[in-house]
Design a protein around this motif. Structure first.
Motif, PDB file in Angstrom:
ATOM      1  N   GLN A 325       0.823  -1.202   0.000  1.00  6.95           N
ATOM      2  CA  GLN A 325       0.000   0.000   0.000  1.00  6.95           C
ATOM      3  C   GLN A 325       0.867   1.265   0.000  1.00  6.95           C
ATOM      4  O   GLN A 325       0.523   2.261  -0.648  1.00  6.95           O
ATOM      5  N   GLN A 326       1.985   1.217   0.711  1.00  7.06           N
ATOM      6  CA  GLN A 326       2.860   2.379   0.784  1.00  7.06           C
ATOM      7  C   GLN A 326       3.538   2.665  -0.550  1.00  7.06           C
ATOM      8  O   GLN A 326       3.730   3.822  -0.934  1.00  7.06           O
ATOM      9  N   ALA A 328       2.485   1.548  -3.654  1.00  9.43           N
ATOM     10  CA  ALA A 328       1.603   1.142  -4.744  1.00  9.43           C
ATOM     11  C   ALA A 328       1.888   1.903  -6.029  1.00  9.43           C
ATOM     12  O   ALA A 328       1.655   1.393  -7.131  1.00  9.43           O
ATOM     13  N   ALA A 336      -3.224   2.203  -6.045  1.00  9.33           N
ATOM     14  CA  ALA A 336      -3.872   2.717  -4.851  1.00  9.33           C
ATOM     15  C   ALA A 336      -5.370   2.459  -4.930  1.00  9.33           C
ATOM     16  O   ALA A 336      -5.917   2.215  -6.009  1.00  9.33           O
ATOM     17  N   PRO A 337      -6.089   2.484  -3.794  1.00  7.38           N
ATOM     18  CA  PRO A 337      -7.534   2.248  -3.825  1.00  7.38           C
ATOM     19  C   PRO A 337      -8.246   3.244  -4.729  1.00  7.38           C
ATOM     20  O   PRO A 337      -7.963   4.438  -4.737  1.00  7.38           O
ATOM     21  N   ALA A 343      -5.583  -3.863  -6.188  1.00  4.64           N
ATOM     22  CA  ALA A 343      -5.391  -3.149  -4.930  1.00  4.64           C
ATOM     23  C   ALA A 343      -4.251  -3.775  -4.141  1.00  4.64           C
ATOM     24  O   ALA A 343      -3.946  -4.966  -4.282  1.00  4.64           O
ATOM     25  N   ALA A 344      -3.625  -2.968  -3.295  1.00  8.05           N
ATOM     26  CA  ALA A 344      -2.441  -3.431  -2.572  1.00  8.05           C
ATOM     27  C   ALA A 344      -2.761  -4.618  -1.670  1.00  8.05           C
ATOM     28  O   ALA A 344      -2.008  -5.601  -1.628  1.00  8.05           O
ATOM     29  N   GLY A 345      -3.864  -4.554  -0.940  1.00  5.21           N
ATOM     30  CA  GLY A 345      -4.218  -5.656  -0.054  1.00  5.21           C
ATOM     31  C   GLY A 345      -4.497  -6.938  -0.810  1.00  5.21           C
ATOM     32  O   GLY A 345      -4.091  -8.030  -0.384  1.00  5.21           O
TER      33      GLY A 345
END
Length: 412
Positions: A325-326, A328, A336-337, A343-345
């Protein structure tokens, strides 16, 4: 008559060369402690050089390490499948928030209740109540095993989510509630009180929680290592191999199952408190079935039955989504979302999902087993291996049997 005494049959003489070799190898015994000490020093000075993101990630990893070690004691060491880890995390987090939180609030939060006791009291109460919850569930666990125990423990997660959503004065309901800052003997782990500077670097909440995480994770690691090396630890491992054999050897199967559920749940309670401090709030969605599955992924990736492996697996599973997420914007196929791409997750779950498949297929020992394999490859091939017997008549080497009998058995 000779003055020289012959060595008894079966005894081996050590030549001066072998003694010198052993003396040269002796410093290697201190290599591992020195590496661990160097790692500890690096962790202690790291807040002086890294950004806040890495410090908060490190505290989240420390909380996950505590929870993963507790689950590994239950699943990896004792062989009891449990999907209720998220429930015990919730007990610890909610207990800490209620005991140390304040009553009242604004708007819909006006009905919140809190005992306003010192945070260290809330942490202890959270750990003890989580352990009590595990102890109350242990009679059920003592009568079940395998997938049946997993399904039974799964019911605790559904009960916990329902209670979190409906017990609004304590949990905050669907929206959750904020977690009070931790303090110890008047020293706050918040941002401003008191102001603290080390070598010109301001030590705010992230830096203070970093050191708190190191202390708690290290204490949890050392306790688990010492437990496994003790008599109860050996009894738990015997219980994993065969309950019948453990019972024949004098192990009280039901009592030890209750004890390991107690210890594992207390670990989970402490991990829940650390999770609440890391996020700053608790909500029902934070303690669902997905959390229990993630903790199972941690111990499978790290290596079932290995304390160090559980720590490695927890670091991998916890830090990977945050790092994705950091970064991305620079990682390929990760976004990023709200933007295009993965998505990162989700990308992180794809990655450690693939890692689980590879571990199960090629390295069932996990990351700990992989480290052991590399350690063995680094040793000399002849070191520590028994010398093959020789025939005294012909002087030729007699090959050892491919499957020698186990100790205590007789070969025919």
């Amino acid at each position: 008559m000779s003055d020289t005494l012959s060595a008894p049959a079966g005894a081996s003489r050590r030549s001066p060369a072998a003694s010198g070799s052993a003396a040269r190898r002796s410093p290697a015994r201190f290599l591992k402690p020195l590496l661990l000490l160097a790692l500890l020093v690096v962790l202690l000075v790291l807040p002086l050089y890294v950004e806040e993101f890495w410090l908060r990630t490190g505290f989240a990893v420390a909380g996950a390490i505590v929870g993963a070690i507790g689950l590994n004691l239950l699943v990896g060491t004792t062989g009891q499948l449990s999907l209720a880890h998220a429930f015990f995390l919730a007990v610890g987090a909610v207990s800490y928030t209620f005991v140390s939180g304040e009553s009242g609030g604004l708007g819909t939060r006006a009905a919140l209740r809190g005992l306003e006791l010192p945070p260290i009291v809330g942490m202890v109460v959270g750990v003890l109540l989580a352990g009590l919850a595990g102890l109350l569930f242990s009679p059920i666990a003592a009568r079940l095993r395998g997938i049946y125990l997993g399904v039974a423990s799964l019911g605790l997660v559904f009960i916990g989510v329902h209670v979190l959503n409906t017990w609004t004065p304590v949990t905050g309901g669907f929206n959750g509630r904020s977690v009070p800052e931790f303090s110890l003997f008047g020293f706050s782990f918040g941002n401003d009180d008191p102001q603290l500077f080390v070598l010109g670097v301001p030590f705010r909440e992230a830096e203070r929680l970093w050191y708190l995480g190191i202390v708690l994770a290290l204490a949890a690691y050392l306790f688990a290592r010492n437990l496994l090396r003790s008599r109860p630890g050996r009894a738990l491992q015997t219980l994993r191999d065969s309950e019948v054999a453990a019972s024949v050897m004098g192990v009280n199967v039901q009592a030890y199952k209750a004890r390991v559920f107690l210890v594992s749940s207390m670990y989970a309670g402490l991990s829940g408190v650390m999770y609440g401090l890391s996020i700053g709030s608790i909500a029902p969605e934070s303690f669902g079935l997905t959390v229990s599955i993630l903790y199972l992924a941690m111990i499978v990736l790290g290596g079932l039955g290995s304390v160090a492996g559980a720590a490695l697996g927890a670091a991998f599973v916890t830090a990977l989504p945050l790092v994705f997420q950091q970064f991305a914007d620079v990682l390929p196929l990760v976004s990023a979302p709200g933007e295009g791409g993965v998505a990162a997750g989700i990308a992180a779950r794809y990655l450690f999902g693939l890692a689980i498949i590879l571990v199960v297929l090629f390295e069932p020992g996990g990351l700990a087993g992989l480290a052991t394999r590399f350690r063995r490859r680094g040793r000399p091939s002849g070191r520590g291996s028994p010398r093959a017997p020789t025939d005294s008549a012909s002087g030729t080497t007699v090959p050892a049997p491919s499957d020698p009998p186990s100790r205590g058995s007789s070969s025919r």
